[in-house]
Design an enzyme around this catalytic site. Structure first.
Site, PDB file in Angstrom:
ATOM      1  N   LYS A  78       0.848  -1.203   0.000  1.00 50.19           N
ATOM      2  CA  LYS A  78       0.000   0.000   0.000  1.00 50.19           C
ATOM      3  C   LYS A  78       0.879   1.246   0.000  1.00 50.19           C
ATOM      4  CE  LYS A  78      -3.901   1.988   2.626  1.00 50.19           C
ATOM      5  NZ  LYS A  78      -4.771   1.830   3.817  1.00 50.19           N
ATOM      6  N   SER A 153      -9.753   1.831   2.750  1.00 44.56           N
ATOM      7  CA  SER A 153      -8.880   2.618   1.911  1.00 44.56           C
ATOM      8  C   SER A 153      -7.821   1.799   1.163  1.00 44.56           C
ATOM      9  CB  SER A 153      -8.171   3.672   2.764  1.00 44.56           C
ATOM     10  OG  SER A 153      -7.317   3.064   3.710  1.00 44.56           O
ATOM     11  N   SER A 177      -9.976  -0.567   6.927  1.00 45.56           N
ATOM     12  CA  SER A 177      -9.358  -0.414   5.604  1.00 45.56           C
ATOM     13  C   SER A 177      -8.669  -1.642   5.024  1.00 45.56           C
ATOM     14  CB  SER A 177      -8.357   0.741   5.624  1.00 45.56           C
ATOM     15  OG  SER A 177      -9.043   1.947   5.448  1.00 45.56           O
TER      16      SER A 177
HETATM   17  N1  GLN Z   1     -13.077   4.028   6.142  1.00 47.17           N
HETATM   18  C1  GLN Z   1     -12.571   4.479   7.397  1.00 47.17           C
HETATM   19  C2  GLN Z   1     -12.191   5.936   7.283  1.00 47.17           C
HETATM   20  O1  GLN Z   1     -12.533   6.509   6.321  1.00 47.17           O
HETATM   21  C3  GLN Z   1     -11.412   3.644   7.817  1.00 47.17           C
HETATM   22  C4  GLN Z   1     -10.180   3.963   7.071  1.00 47.17           C
HETATM   23  C5  GLN Z   1      -9.011   3.134   7.492  1.00 47.17           C
HETATM   24  O2  GLN Z   1      -9.154   2.091   8.119  1.00 47.17           O
HETATM   25  N2  GLN Z   1      -7.837   3.627   7.184  1.00 47.17           N
HETATM   26  O3  GLN Z   1     -11.573   6.508   8.121  1.00 47.17           O
END
Ligand code: GLN
Length: 492
Positions: A78, A153, A177
């Protein structure tokens, strides 16, 4: 199917019996990326040195046996994890030209074991989002249906594995994410216990919640990755000295008699019937293996989203204050004085969701509001933790959906932040409680979209969770997306 797509054990056998060279294996994945990623958009950069490294590893292999299962093994990373010689953009204009001077600890461990970094994967900007639509670098598509989002994400890492462009990938999970995109793309994704894996070299979002973890096709592969990455690191003081080999021991244990709790709150209103139907069948697989299901209650979990969006935004506002145009990253050329420099740099460098989070977090931490918001959120977080503790006196593991719906369409939620935030409703509480949790593929919906089954365990129970994921893998079979796959369609 070649041994390259059948899990790390079969990769090792193929490598050690010289069925293929490491260079050939690496080329196979690079060619798949070249062929498939035009349409999918999982990668932000591809490692130009991958083939060179593969050759060097082949040379050494001619003289010495492979020292690790990961020797010559290709992985995708990532783009919020540092890999020296490749950019770390976090899918943000702010870091578009940033090159790290050192590797993340997890990347060092992979490289020391002989792994090959194929490239860096797309994500929501600074890991804020659930669809990868917040990337400033382009669109990533779901290989099961190109009109749909891959989740986020860590969308790019999930797609890389789902479309067999990499056998395994790393992501980060602050509120879901890893698990949510894994569910949306039909692969396994694991968020480890808080303190299991060093985050040194991970660009910080919300430091009390962030964890790094693997995406894999097979539970056994994820276990291998966990064994490699876990354990203390002088550069991240939050990592605890827990013996990783416990995980391998737990992975070997029988499932017979495991008590699995089903929280009523996770199976009520708002759960898509196609997801519920798929999970019903997944439950049967675990029951057939001897697990016993029991209803439980987690009443405070419903406040998870509220708590998360106070804590995560507060920490993000603080962590992201370092992007000021002075030390590194984007710098606005419009500024006439230092104040202007900060304002223009942040105005031009950050996208709308990141700005929203910084504003929310700054507000929550403002003088006079701290007790009302941040402290209150921490109190509710403590309640959520206690409820999990209590639940784990009665059950060994918790079974739940990973997401309320199958993957949604592009544009469906991106203009409604709250609807987007709700897509993490089932994943967030594990982060708030610091617990390990994974999403394993369940049966696709009748329309052929992936569904994830979530397993949440007490701290340090990753081995047990992966054992159950392995049982599911056997019962559900491996389902591959109809486009962009080796062998095409579904293969068991
Ligand atoms: N979707 C969640 C957010 O927008 C979690 C994101 C993540 O785990 N980095 O913060």
């Amino acid at each position: 199917m070649t041994p390259l797509f059948e899990g790390i054990a079969s990769f090792c056998r193929g490598r050690d019996s010289r069925q293929f060279s490491i260079e050939e294996a690496t080329r196979e994945f690079l060619e798949r990326i070249e062929r498939e990623d035009q349409a999918l958009g999982a990668f932000l950069s591809v490692n130009p040195n991958a083939i060179n490294r593969a050759r060097q590893l082949d040379n050494r292999l001619a003289r010495n046996p492979a020292p690790s299962p990961f020797y010559g093994y290709p992985v995708a990373i990532k783009d919020n994890l540092h890999v020296r010689d490749l950019p770390t953009t976090c899918a943000s204009r702010m870091l578009a030209n940033f090159r790290p001077v050192e590797n993340a600890t997890v990347v060092d461990r992979l490289l020391e074991a002989g792994a090959i970094v194929l490239g860096k994967t797309n994500m929501d900007e600074f890991a804020m989002g659930s669809s990868t639509e917040n990337s400033a670098m382009g669109v990533t598509r779901n290989p099961w249906d190109l009109r749909r989002v891959p989740g986020g994400s860590s969308g790019g890492s999930a797609v890389a594995v789902a479309a067999d462009m990499a056998p395994m990938a790393l992501g980060s999970d602050t509120g879901g994410s890893i698990r949510q995109p894994a569910a949306f793309c039909g692969v396994l994704g694991l968020k480890p216990t808080y303190g299991r894996i060093s985050r040194y070299g991970l660009v910080a979002f919300s430091s009390s919640l962030d964890q790094i973890g693997p995406f894999a096709r097979h539970a056994e592969d994820a276990l291998e990755m966990m064994l490699l990455l876990s354990g203390p690191d002088g550069r991240d003081m939050t990592v605890e000295s827990r013996d990783p080999s416990e995980m391998a021991r737990d992975f070997g244990r029988k499932v017979q008699g495991t008590v699995i709790g089903m929280p009523e709150e996770f199976f009520g209103d708002g759960l898509d019937p196609a997801v519920a139907g798929s999970l019903e069948r997944a439950k049967d697989v675990l029951a057939a293996a001897g697990a016993v299901f029991r209803p439980i209650r987690l009443p405070s979990a419903q406040y998870g989203i509220n708590v998360y969006y106070i804590i995560a935004t507060s920490e993000a506002a603080s962590n992201l204050s370092r992007y000021d145009g002075v030390r590194y990253g984007y710098r606005s050329l419009k500024a006439k004085n230092i104040r202007d420099l900060y304002t223009h740099t942040r105005q031009e460098g950050f996208g709308p969701e990141v700005k929203r989070r910084i504003l929310l977090g700054t507000f929550a931490l403002s003088a006079g509001y701290q007790d009302q918001y941040y402290r209150k959120a921490q109190q509710v977080q403590a309640l959520i933790r206690e409820e999990f503790d209590r639940a784990f006196h009665e059950v060994d593991v918790i079974f739940a959906p990973t997401t309320p719906t199958p993957p949604f369409l592009f544009g469906e939620k991106v203009s409604d932040p709250l609807a987007m935030y709700l897509s993490d409703i089932y994943t967030i509480s594990a982060n708030l409680a610091g617990l390990p949790a994974l999403s394993a593929p369940s049966w696709p919906t009748p329309e052929g979209l992936p569904v994830g089954a979530q397993l949440i365990g007490p701290a340090w129970s990753e081995g047990r969770l992966l054992r159950l994921a392995a049982i599911l893998e056997e019962g559900v079979g491996i389902h591959r997306p109809p486009v962009a796959t080796v062998g095409g369609g579904e293969a068991a």
